[in-house]
Design a protein around this motif. Sequence first.
Motif, PDB file in Angstrom:
ATOM      1  N   VAL A   1       0.952  -1.160  -0.002  1.00  0.00           N
ATOM      2  CA  VAL A   1      -0.073   0.177  -0.163  1.00  0.00           C
ATOM      3  C   VAL A   1       0.918   1.022   0.058  1.00  0.00           C
ATOM      4  O   VAL A   1       0.640   2.132  -0.819  1.00  0.00           O
ATOM      5  CB  VAL A   1      -1.006   0.057   1.210  1.00  0.00           C
ATOM      6  CG1 VAL A   1      -1.836   1.342   1.349  1.00  0.00           C
ATOM      7  CG2 VAL A   1      -1.888  -1.245   1.041  1.00  0.00           C
ATOM      8  N   ILE A   2       1.886   1.290   0.904  1.00  0.00           N
ATOM      9  CA  ILE A   2       2.885   2.519   0.847  1.00  0.00           C
ATOM     10  C   ILE A   2       3.603   2.537  -0.620  1.00  0.00           C
ATOM     11  O   ILE A   2       3.721   3.554  -0.869  1.00  0.00           O
ATOM     12  CB  ILE A   2       3.865   2.228   2.038  1.00  0.00           C
ATOM     13  CG1 ILE A   2       3.172   2.074   3.506  1.00  0.00           C
ATOM     14  CG2 ILE A   2       5.009   3.179   2.054  1.00  0.00           C
ATOM     15  CD1 ILE A   2       2.229   3.546   3.716  1.00  0.00           C
ATOM     16  N   ALA A   3       3.866   1.384  -1.030  1.00  0.00           N
ATOM     17  CA  ALA A   3       4.569   1.349  -2.328  1.00  0.00           C
ATOM     18  C   ALA A   3       3.857   1.960  -3.612  1.00  0.00           C
ATOM     19  O   ALA A   3       4.353   2.808  -4.159  1.00  0.00           O
ATOM     20  CB  ALA A   3       5.068   0.040  -2.818  1.00  0.00           C
ATOM     21  N   ARG A   4       2.552   1.818  -3.487  1.00  0.00           N
ATOM     22  CA  ARG A   4       1.613   2.356  -4.474  1.00  0.00           C
ATOM     23  C   ARG A   4       1.295   3.856  -4.288  1.00  0.00           C
ATOM     24  O   ARG A   4       1.366   4.497  -4.998  1.00  0.00           O
ATOM     25  CB  ARG A   4       0.297   1.514  -4.363  1.00  0.00           C
ATOM     26  CG  ARG A   4       0.248   0.210  -5.151  1.00  0.00           C
ATOM     27  CD  ARG A   4      -1.036  -0.449  -5.328  1.00  0.00           C
ATOM     28  NE  ARG A   4      -1.552  -0.391  -3.959  1.00  0.00           N
ATOM     29  CZ  ARG A   4      -2.163  -1.534  -3.546  1.00  0.00           C
ATOM     30  NH1 ARG A   4      -2.118  -2.696  -4.248  1.00  0.00           N
ATOM     31  NH2 ARG A   4      -2.691  -1.821  -2.281  1.00  0.00           N
ATOM     32  N   GLN A   5       1.134   4.273  -2.975  1.00  0.00           N
ATOM     33  CA  GLN A   5       1.037   5.608  -2.677  1.00  0.00           C
ATOM     34  C   GLN A   5       2.310   6.315  -2.887  1.00  0.00           C
ATOM     35  O   GLN A   5       2.151   7.573  -3.533  1.00  0.00           O
ATOM     36  CB  GLN A   5       0.651   5.658  -1.087  1.00  0.00           C
ATOM     37  CG  GLN A   5      -0.747   5.295  -0.803  1.00  0.00           C
ATOM     38  CD  GLN A   5      -0.947   5.316   0.679  1.00  0.00           C
ATOM     39  OE1 GLN A   5       0.190   5.315   1.526  1.00  0.00           O
ATOM     40  NE2 GLN A   5      -2.311   5.548   1.161  1.00  0.00           N
ATOM     41  N   LEU A   6       3.273   5.713  -2.671  1.00  0.00           N
ATOM     42  CA  LEU A   6       4.679   6.586  -3.155  1.00  0.00           C
ATOM     43  C   LEU A   6       4.898   6.763  -4.495  1.00  0.00           C
ATOM     44  O   LEU A   6       5.271   7.706  -5.044  1.00  0.00           O
ATOM     45  CB  LEU A   6       5.607   5.928  -2.405  1.00  0.00           C
ATOM     46  CG  LEU A   6       6.086   5.927  -0.982  1.00  0.00           C
ATOM     47  CD1 LEU A   6       7.129   5.183  -0.227  1.00  0.00           C
ATOM     48  CD2 LEU A   6       6.264   7.568  -0.477  1.00  0.00           C
ATOM     49  N   HIS A   7       4.518   5.647  -5.228  1.00  0.00           N
ATOM     50  CA  HIS A   7       4.487   5.724  -6.699  1.00  0.00           C
ATOM     51  C   HIS A   7       3.528   6.785  -7.307  1.00  0.00           C
ATOM     52  O   HIS A   7       3.919   7.606  -7.976  1.00  0.00           O
ATOM     53  CB  HIS A   7       4.272   4.505  -7.227  1.00  0.00           C
ATOM     54  CG  HIS A   7       4.349   4.224  -8.819  1.00  0.00           C
ATOM     55  ND1 HIS A   7       5.538   4.250  -9.416  1.00  0.00           N
ATOM     56  CD2 HIS A   7       3.470   4.155  -9.609  1.00  0.00           C
ATOM     57  CE1 HIS A   7       5.224   4.313 -10.761  1.00  0.00           C
ATOM     58  NE2 HIS A   7       3.900   4.092 -10.683  1.00  0.00           N
ATOM     59  N   TYR A   8       2.276   6.544  -6.764  1.00  0.00           N
ATOM     60  CA  TYR A   8       1.184   7.808  -7.163  1.00  0.00           C
ATOM     61  C   TYR A   8       1.594   9.362  -6.836  1.00  0.00           C
ATOM     62  O   TYR A   8       1.662   9.965  -7.739  1.00  0.00           O
ATOM     63  CB  TYR A   8       0.210   7.596  -6.757  1.00  0.00           C
ATOM     64  CG  TYR A   8      -1.244   8.342  -6.944  1.00  0.00           C
ATOM     65  CD1 TYR A   8      -1.688   8.236  -8.284  1.00  0.00           C
ATOM     66  CD2 TYR A   8      -1.459   9.374  -5.965  1.00  0.00           C
ATOM     67  CE1 TYR A   8      -2.780   9.255  -8.633  1.00  0.00           C
ATOM     68  CE2 TYR A   8      -2.547  10.325  -6.536  1.00  0.00           C
ATOM     69  CZ  TYR A   8      -3.136  10.164  -7.947  1.00  0.00           C
ATOM     70  OH  TYR A   8      -4.220  10.901  -8.156  1.00  0.00           O
ATOM     71  N   PHE A   9       2.126   9.375  -5.653  1.00  0.00           N
ATOM     72  CA  PHE A   9       2.369  10.446  -5.131  1.00  0.00           C
ATOM     73  C   PHE A   9       3.686  11.199  -5.744  1.00  0.00           C
ATOM     74  O   PHE A   9       4.116  12.255  -5.720  1.00  0.00           O
ATOM     75  CB  PHE A   9       2.273  10.779  -3.572  1.00  0.00           C
ATOM     76  CG  PHE A   9       1.032  10.586  -2.885  1.00  0.00           C
ATOM     77  CD1 PHE A   9      -0.060  11.713  -3.568  1.00  0.00           C
ATOM     78  CD2 PHE A   9       0.775   9.980  -2.032  1.00  0.00           C
ATOM     79  CE1 PHE A   9      -1.301  11.416  -2.690  1.00  0.00           C
ATOM     80  CE2 PHE A   9      -0.429   9.541  -1.701  1.00  0.00           C
ATOM     81  CZ  PHE A   9      -1.525  10.650  -1.919  1.00  0.00           C
ATOM     82  N   SER A  10       4.673  10.458  -6.245  1.00  0.00           N
ATOM     83  CA  SER A  10       5.968  11.043  -6.749  1.00  0.00           C
ATOM     84  C   SER A  10       5.845  11.277  -8.153  1.00  0.00           C
ATOM     85  O   SER A  10       6.898  11.766  -8.775  1.00  0.00           O
ATOM     86  CB  SER A  10       7.065   9.714  -6.595  1.00  0.00           C
ATOM     87  OG  SER A  10       6.716   8.659  -7.321  1.00  0.00           O
ATOM     88  N   GLN A  11       4.643  11.000  -8.900  1.00  0.00           N
ATOM     89  CA  GLN A  11       4.598  11.398 -10.311  1.00  0.00           C
ATOM     90  C   GLN A  11       4.481  12.946 -10.471  1.00  0.00           C
ATOM     91  O   GLN A  11       3.844  13.537  -9.518  1.00  0.00           O
ATOM     92  CB  GLN A  11       3.104  11.045 -10.821  1.00  0.00           C
ATOM     93  CG  GLN A  11       3.419   9.225 -10.715  1.00  0.00           C
ATOM     94  CD  GLN A  11       4.411   8.755 -11.690  1.00  0.00           C
ATOM     95  OE1 GLN A  11       4.457   9.070 -12.735  1.00  0.00           O
ATOM     96  NE2 GLN A  11       4.808   7.486 -10.909  1.00  0.00           N
ATOM     97  N   PRO A  12       5.321  13.605 -11.277  1.00  0.00           N
ATOM     98  CA  PRO A  12       5.098  14.957 -11.483  1.00  0.00           C
ATOM     99  C   PRO A  12       3.701  15.677 -11.157  1.00  0.00           C
ATOM    100  O   PRO A  12       3.686  16.784 -10.662  1.00  0.00           O
ATOM    101  CB  PRO A  12       5.700  15.156 -13.009  1.00  0.00           C
ATOM    102  CG  PRO A  12       6.531  14.164 -13.073  1.00  0.00           C
ATOM    103  CD  PRO A  12       5.853  12.917 -12.390  1.00  0.00           C
TER     104      PRO A  12
END
Length: 114
Positions: free
Chosen positions: A46-57
């Motif tokens: 869940v943290i991995a998906r959130q970080l991937h989503y929120f790190s998009q420009p």
Amino acid sequence: MEEPLLFIQTPPFYYIDVEEDAEEACLEESTSVYEISRRERIKNPVIARQLHYFSQPGNRKHRHLTFHLTNGEKITGLIEGLDGINIKIRTKNAITTIHANDIASISLASKGLK
């Protein structure tokens, strides 16, 4: 004489003799080898998906997040970048780097940077 149904003209090509420059022959190529460590991964999907989503420009611009760490600390800021398993977070005072596996949860900050 009958015209062909399909005529493909090949592009012209030329042979050019290239003179070797003595200065360029002395330059060495880089032989650096970089290994990507695949052992360290974010354990919580869940943290991995959130970080991937929120790190998009498009998603990280002006989106203040609160990172709740496993030691009870809370860090509020903007994601500057994701470097492997380390996250760079811009807080009000500085840029902080935290390990992704130290994050217990991520939530949207109620207000901007305090």
